[in-house]
Design a protein around this motif. Structure first.
Motif, PDB file in Angstrom:
ATOM      1  N   TYR A  98       0.836  -1.204   0.000  1.00 22.98           N
ATOM      2  CA  TYR A  98       0.000   0.000   0.000  1.00 22.98           C
ATOM      3  C   TYR A  98       0.873   1.257   0.000  1.00 22.98           C
ATOM      4  CZ  TYR A  98      -3.340   3.546   1.496  1.00 22.98           C
ATOM      5  OH  TYR A  98      -4.100   4.691   1.575  1.00 22.98           O
ATOM      6  N   ASN A  99       1.913   1.267   0.828  1.00 24.14           N
ATOM      7  CA  ASN A  99       2.813   2.417   0.865  1.00 24.14           C
ATOM      8  C   ASN A  99       3.468   2.658  -0.494  1.00 24.14           C
ATOM      9  OD1 ASN A  99       2.256   2.885   3.536  1.00 24.14           O
ATOM     10  ND2 ASN A  99       4.152   2.009   4.320  1.00 24.14           N
ATOM     11  N   LYS A 100       3.867   1.568  -1.148  1.00 26.51           N
ATOM     12  CA  LYS A 100       4.511   1.693  -2.461  1.00 26.51           C
ATOM     13  C   LYS A 100       3.532   2.219  -3.503  1.00 26.51           C
ATOM     14  CE  LYS A 100       7.226  -0.989  -5.803  1.00 26.51           C
ATOM     15  NZ  LYS A 100       7.826  -2.317  -6.095  1.00 26.51           N
ATOM     16  N   GLU A 101       2.305   1.679  -3.495  1.00 27.70           N
ATOM     17  CA  GLU A 101       1.306   2.076  -4.499  1.00 27.70           C
ATOM     18  C   GLU A 101       0.854   3.518  -4.322  1.00 27.70           C
ATOM     19  OE1 GLU A 101      -1.700  -0.801  -3.857  1.00 27.70           O
ATOM     20  OE2 GLU A 101      -0.594  -2.449  -4.850  1.00 27.70           O
ATOM     21  N   THR A 102       0.868   4.019  -3.090  1.00 26.71           N
ATOM     22  CA  THR A 102       0.385   5.383  -2.818  1.00 26.71           C
ATOM     23  C   THR A 102       1.512   6.393  -2.680  1.00 26.71           C
ATOM     24  OG1 THR A 102       0.307   4.897  -0.431  1.00 26.71           O
ATOM     25  CG2 THR A 102      -1.722   4.531  -1.711  1.00 26.71           C
TER      26      THR A 102
ATOM     27  N   GLN B 260       3.909   6.552  -0.450  1.00 35.57           N
ATOM     28  CA  GLN B 260       4.285   6.904   0.911  1.00 35.57           C
ATOM     29  C   GLN B 260       5.678   6.374   1.239  1.00 35.57           C
ATOM     30  OE1 GLN B 260       1.262   6.787   4.021  1.00 35.57           O
ATOM     31  NE2 GLN B 260      -0.224   6.003   2.532  1.00 35.57           N
TER      32      GLN B 260
END
Length: 207
Positions: free
Chosen positions: A147-151, A153
């Motif tokens: 999620y961090n990579k996709e957004t 962050q």
């Protein structure tokens, strides 16, 4: 706000003595573990301030060689000086909230794929009543990283967690024989150096 711990921590990695010596001489490097049951997701694992548990773990791998990437002939503990950096620190509330959201993200993703949620499982065989195969926890932490990579962050440099493992320390105890803190280093630049643990010198206090 408080994901970066202000001090270095000492971690201890259980491995074969020959491997430890090669790393100390800069002839080899630590390698990430990427089993789908790893407790804190993929990374390089250390026992925080616990050289004896590192030795115990290496001895276990020697006795059960199918669980080790390479056979362990002489169990050893390798010390490391670690800056946890941007840490998913599962000893503080905001990181636990992140992990809970990671579970919800994973659940939605797997529901869309019509795939069942992974489950944590006991032991390796029937020798343990502890959840040693952390398929669910590993998948949830992976979901947080993804999620961090996709957004876009900031990625976590490390993950830190406390585990309550083993039998009761004594009858009626709220403590277990193998309670410990584990560190999973994702960014190898967090490791500032390695050392060989020493034994206390008699006649001197330990600061």
């Amino acid at each position: 706000m408080y994901s970066n711990l202000p001090n270095f921590v000492l971690g201890f990695h259980g491995c074969d003595k020959a491997v430890a010596e090669r790393i100390l001489l800069h002839e080899d490097k630590m390698r990430s573990s990427d089993n789908d049951y790893d407790w804190l997701g993929p990374g390089i694992y250390f026992w925080e301030n616990n050289p004896q548990r590192a030795i115990d773990y290496a001895q276990m791998l020697r006795d059960y060689p199918n669980r080790s990437r390479k056979p362990i002939i002489e169990p050893a503990s390798l010390g490391a000086i670690i800056d946890l950096g941007h840490c998913l620190n599962l000893l503080e509330q905001s990181s636990l909230d992140v992990l809970r959201r990671g579970y919800e993200i994973l659940k939605i993703k797997l529901n869309n794929l019509n795939t069942p949620m992974p489950e944590n499982k006991y032991g390796f065989g029937n020798e343990s009543k502890d959840l040693l195969r952390r398929y669910l926890d590993c998948a949830v932490i992976q979901a947080v990283h993804e999620y961090n990579k996709e957004t876009g962050q900031k990625p976590y440099d490390s993950v830190r967690g406390v585990f309550f493992e083993g039998r009761d320390l004594y009858p009626g105890a709220g403590f277990k024989e193998k309670n410990h803190i584990q560190i999973c280093v994702i960014n190898p630049n967090c490791i500032k150096g390695y050392f060989k643990p020493t034994e206390p010198i008699e006649g001197f206090d330990i600061p």
